[in-house]
Design an enzyme around this catalytic site. Structure first.
Site, PDB file in Angstrom:
ATOM      1  CE  LYS A   1      70.285  56.010  27.064  1.00  0.00           C
ATOM      2  NZ  LYS A   1      69.383  54.594  27.012  1.00  0.00           N
TER       3      LYS A   1
ATOM      4  N   GLY B   1      73.150  52.273  23.126  1.00  0.00           N
ATOM      5  CA  GLY B   1      73.884  51.028  23.223  1.00  0.00           C
ATOM      6  C   GLY B   1      74.810  50.972  21.884  1.00  0.00           C
TER       7      GLY B   1
END
Ligand code: HSE
Length: 428
Positions: free
Chosen positions: A204, A133
């Site tokens: 990720k 994020g």
């Protein structure tokens, strides 16, 4: 003043927050950067839904129209689907338009192809929002740490599971209830299986390894274990021994000279109470970087949610817009001299608990199995009832293959009644 016109694909939580942030920050961004940002086109699935903050005139349900439009200089892809997004991003890059995306699943599967396509077409492909994020990890790896001999990166990169594990550890929360709460708060993926089974963190990890080490690695190369098997008893056992359980994505470079091996994995992991990652609670993310020069570095912040993720997208938009304004594009490094390490060769310290007969010679027999498979025991706790004893081992560094062989042999011993939990442990 340079005007940069944005075409937005997708107007969900992050897209909506992005438009909100651009509206709020437009004057300041212009003053600070000399770039005037406007959203000129938005592609959505359903034209009948109300879309606060954008006029009907900019809306379409045709992504290609947005990509090809003469009044779009930069494309922001926030749709999430892999195949469609791959096609759309490809169209934009081939048209020489830079792209900002937060699409981790796409990059973890087809990143290298898209990075190459961007370079061939002198366009930027920026993806800060795809990992952790609001944490500026991609830019930090690609810019500030470009000269750093990074050895290992360990990340809490999924807010949903960190939120759940924190609540289970601190409040004894129930797994299903706390997952529902994470969904309600907007942390979880549309299908929360991607969070709890570790696939979000797996994607990720692949992106982090690609960017940090210049290796071509996809999500399929990253062994993954989620948190659905983590029990209250495991959390209590870990705590008694001085650890907290966190879902960690770990990528590391093995070896002292090229060709290096790159190892990447995702597991619920026992982190010592005094490690900085142990302090990361709730839905926060953190990434702990170890390098030969910087020693240790930790980045901490919000890894999920509309405005934090939109903040990362907006940073990329401004960076890409600066590239457009200055006529410069950045490239990902060429492939480094490294290859992916076979998962069975990856090493870690391990925690393993067993239920065994409480009889003379059993402990020696069990310890002998560790030794015979080349696994060195760092510590052991036992509690016997007279009939059954529970044993909890923490090992020194051992390979996945050696620990698997140890478990296989232990399982076959008549004196071993149950092989319980296995966790990777951050330790020597
Ligand atoms: N579902 C993700 C998380 C959102 O919980 O962190 C950001 O990828």
């Amino acid at each position: 003043m340079q005007s940069v016109r944005i075409g937005l694909l997708g107007f969900g939580t992050v897209g909506g927050s992005l438009v909100e942030l651009i509206t709020e920050q437009r004057t300041d961004i212009a003053a600070l950067t000399g770039i005037d940002l406007t959203v000129t086109r938005v592609a959505v699935n359903d034209l009948t839904k109300p879309r606060p903050g954008i006029g009907d005139a900019v809306l379409t349900d045709q992504a290609s129209e947005v990509i090809q439009a003469d009044d779009v200089d930069l494309v922001v892809e926030l749709v999430g689907a892999v195949d469609l997004a791959r096609d759309w991003i490809g169209q934009a890059l081939r048209a020489g338009k830079s792209v900002v995306t937060g699409n981790k699943a796409l990059l973890a599967a087809h990143g290298r192809e898209l990075f190459d396509l961007a370079a061939e077409n002198s366009a930027e492909l920026l993806f800060e929002a795809s990992v952790a994020g609001a944490i500026p990890l991609m830019r930090t790896l690609q810019k500030s740490l470009r000269g750093e001999p990074i050895t290992r990166i360990m990340g809490i990169v999924n807010g949903t599971t960190n939120y759940m594990l924190s609540a289970m550890t601190e409040d004894g929360a129930n797994y299903a209830e706390i997952l529902a709460e994470a969904q309600r708060l907007g942390y979880a993926e549309a299908d929360p299986t991607a969070d709890v089974e570790g696939h979000d963190a797996q994607a990720k990890a692949a992106i982090i390894a690609t960017v940090a080490f210049g290796v071509s690695i996809t999500a399929d190369d990253v062994p993954v274990e989620g948190i659905s098997g983590v029990t209250a008893a495991d959390i209590a056992n870990a705590s008694r021994l001085g650890y907290v359980i966190k879902l960690l994505a770990v990528v590391e470079r093995v070896g002292t000279e090229a060709p290096y091996e790159i190892s990447a994995r995702v597991n619920p992991t026992m982190v010592p109470f005094d490690h900085p990652l142990a302090t990361v609670r709730g839905s926060f993310n953190a990434v702990f970087i170890e390098g030969g020069a910087l020693d240790e570095l930790m980045l901490y912040g919000r890894g999920a949610g509309g405005r934090p993720t939109a903040s990362a997208v907006l940073g990329d938009v401004i960076e890409a817009a600066s590239g457009i304004a200055q006529g410069t594009v950045r490239r990902l490094p060429a492939l480094a001299d490294a290859h992916v390490r076979p998962p069975e060769a990856a090493t870690s310290a391990f925690y393993l608990d067993l239920a065994v007969d409480d009889s003379p010679g059993v402990l020696a027999e069990v310890a002998g199995v560790f030794g015979a498979n080349g696994v060195s025991i760092r510590s052991m706790e036992q509690e016997g009832t007279g009939t059954e004893a529970s044993l909890a081992f923490i090992t020194h560094q051992a390979s996945e293959a050696d620990i698997a062989a140890t478990i296989e042999k232990l399982t076959s011993l008549p004196s071993v009644n149950r092989v319980g939990a296995l966790y990777r442990v951050i330790g020597p």
